[in-house]
Design a protein around this motif. Structure first.
Motif, mmCIF file in Angstrom:
data_model
loop_
_atom_site.group_PDB
_atom_site.id
_atom_site.type_symbol
_atom_site.label_atom_id
_atom_site.label_comp_id
_atom_site.label_asym_id
_atom_site.label_seq_id
_atom_site.Cartn_x
_atom_site.Cartn_y
_atom_site.Cartn_z
ATOM 1 N N TYR A 97 23.106 -2.665 24.824
ATOM 2 C CA TYR A 97 23.021 -4.327 24.137
ATOM 3 C C TYR A 97 23.852 -5.257 24.367
ATOM 4 O O TYR A 97 24.967 -4.870 24.341
ATOM 5 N N THR B 67 19.234 -6.072 26.571
ATOM 6 C CA THR B 67 18.991 -4.635 26.849
ATOM 7 C C THR B 67 18.747 -4.969 28.361
ATOM 8 O O THR B 67 18.568 -5.942 28.868
ATOM 9 N N GLU C 39 14.014 -2.200 17.885
ATOM 10 C CA GLU C 39 14.769 -1.664 17.897
ATOM 11 C C GLU C 39 15.724 -1.867 16.973
ATOM 12 O O GLU C 39 16.366 -1.176 15.873
ATOM 13 N N PRO C 40 16.808 -3.473 17.122
ATOM 14 C CA PRO C 40 17.629 -3.830 16.304
ATOM 15 C C PRO C 40 17.244 -3.686 15.158
ATOM 16 O O PRO C 40 18.140 -3.515 14.039
ATOM 17 N N THR D 285 23.433 5.628 21.085
ATOM 18 C CA THR D 285 23.955 5.304 22.202
ATOM 19 C C THR D 285 25.503 5.070 21.508
ATOM 20 O O THR D 285 26.492 4.013 22.858
ATOM 21 N N LEU E 226 24.058 -2.783 18.999
ATOM 22 C CA LEU E 226 23.002 -3.171 18.449
ATOM 23 C C LEU E 226 22.463 -3.811 17.086
ATOM 24 O O LEU E 226 21.598 -4.662 16.648
#
Lengths: 132, 309
Positions: A22, A32, B3-4, B221, B229
């Motif tokens: 991100y 992204t 996703e976030p 990640t 994120l």
């Protein structure tokens, strides 16, 4: 992190997959982006493997000198420690520790050797005849 | 659903140095909540019922999976990566908290969507059974989960989920008891780092730092990544809630993420053998303290906001 700062250093995952990150775009919004890797991470991984290989080499020496049993070498080779090996074999860590002694290892039953060999993905004779 | 958003609603941001536990002969540090817990909380706030099962018998686990595949239900599986055949060898440590999704079967091989991989992969029955019953810390024991009832999701449920997610995350980071978790956990690790060089010797100390960087950036990640994120989550949340205050806090997390990355670069200097003095360890420890302050202030800002119910 800004989008243009995203590192693209080819690492172990290159040619294989890329990583989603991100990042901030020019308007300061998140989006992204795909990264090929980062040298800082690559070095961390490399130094971890260097350490693993050193441990394996030390273990091989110890077996060759008759200080440790082959179980010790294969445990290091498969990156295991006592709890992990105990999980795969079903043998309690206390006993595994004993089986690391060459004198105790010599007297192990075929059933126990079979368990170790299965955990290490090798044959019983490979385990028995490993000389370092 | 993005996703976030899922990460934020499940209160994913966390920090803990688990005492006594060692992974691959190094300290065990995590930068986020266990993925299973994130998934569970997110589903709960969305009103999705999730069934999860563990097995002691590999054959029963396989039969259950086959049944679900036949019903065309995609299922999540927790696996260990050591025996995961499509992973590159460099990444195959005994790490058991990896998750993948099985969504079909073709020629006797399961079709698998793995978050690490860009494309669809596949595993044979034996291979999948093996990784599902990997051993060691956090052994998956065939852990399998899938959504049962899915209701249509309205913006209102999402807004509610965002608020509870933020509140829970504030609690986890600021008010968790003990000194090795939450923002105080960062200080705990920083205090450890100061002592490592004398206590463990330079070689082992640098391996430990390498382990932190791998935990931080590599697996999942990573720590810095999770901060970004969470920043992305707050940005989206600001749009949902029509609340600009959230986007200002989002900036703080971006800053924290950048600082984590800067500290990783510094640690890299140590395990590459460029930096060897006690002074360098002190500097790294100080950097972590700075990160702690930024994260603490950011969460305090969130804590003081009245976001409504």
């Amino acid at each position: 992190m800004k989008k243009e700062d995203l590192p693209q250093d080819p690492g172990a995952l290159d040619q294989f997959t890329r990583e989603v990150c991100y990042v901030k775009n020019q308007d300061g919004k998140y989006e992204t982006a795909l990264s090929r890797g980062w040298d800082v991470k690559k070095d961390a991984l490399d130094s971890a493997w260097e350490n693993v290989n050193e441990r394996i080499e030390e273990a091989r020496q110890a077996v060759a000198n008759g200080e440790k049993s082959p179980v010790y070498y294969f445990m290091e080779l498969k990156l295991m420690d006592l709890p992990v090996l105990s999980g795969y074999t079903g043998i309690f860590p206390f006993f595994i520790k004993r089986h690391l002694k060459p004198s105790v290892f010599k007297g192990l039953s075929d059933r126990k050797l079979e368990k170790y060999a299965r955990a290490f993905d090798i044959s019983v004779s490979e385990l028995k005849n490993f000389k370092g | 659903m993005t996703e976030p958003l899922a990460f934020g609603m499940g209160s994913g941001l966390f920090y803990i140095q688990i005492p006594f536990l060692t992974v691959n002969n190094g300290p065990a540090i995590s930068f986020r909540t266990m993925p299973g817990a994130i998934f569970k909380r997110t589903c709960k706030s969305l009103g999705v019922a999730v069934t999860r099962k563990k097995f002691s018998n590999p054959a029963a686990a396989e039969a259950f999976l086959d049944q679900k595949v036949k019903e065309n239900v995609p299922v999540g599986c927790q696996v260990g990566v050591f025996h995961l055949s499509y992973f590159p060898k460099e990444y195959r440590f005994h790490f058991n908290a990896h998750n993948l999704i099985v969504f079909g079967e073709e020629d006797g091989r399961y079709l698998i969507s793995d978050p690490v991989m860009e494309d669809v992969t596949s595993l044979s029955k034996e291979e999948l059974s093996r990784v599902r019953f990997a051993q060691g810390p956090l052994a998956p024991k065939g852990h399998i989960y899938f959504p049962e009832k899915v209701r249509p999701i309205t913006d209102d449920t999402i807004r509610k989920g965002i608020v509870t997610g933020i509140k829970r995350n504030v609690r986890d980071m600021l008010r968790i008891p003990g000194n090795f978790a939450g923002v105080d956990g960062i200080r705990h690790t920083s205090n450890h780092i100061r002592k490592w060089r004398d206590k463990l010797g330079l070689k082992k100390a640098s391996l430990y730092l390498g382990q932190i960087v791998r935990m931080q950036e590599e697996i999942g990640t990573g720590g810095g990544g999770f901060r970004f994120l969470y920043g992305a989550f707050l940005e989206e949340a600001a749009a949902y809630m029509q609340d600009d205050r959230l986007s200002t806090v989002s900036e703080d997390f971006t800053k924290a993420g950048d600082m984590w990355r800067a500290s990783a670069i510094k640690m890299a200097g140590v395990y590459k053998g460029r930096l060897t003095e006690q002074k360098d360890f002190e500097e790294i420890a100080d950097m972590l303290l700075d990160v702690r302050m930024v994260e603490k202030e950011a969460f305090q800002k969130l804590s003081r906001m009245s976001l409504g119910k």
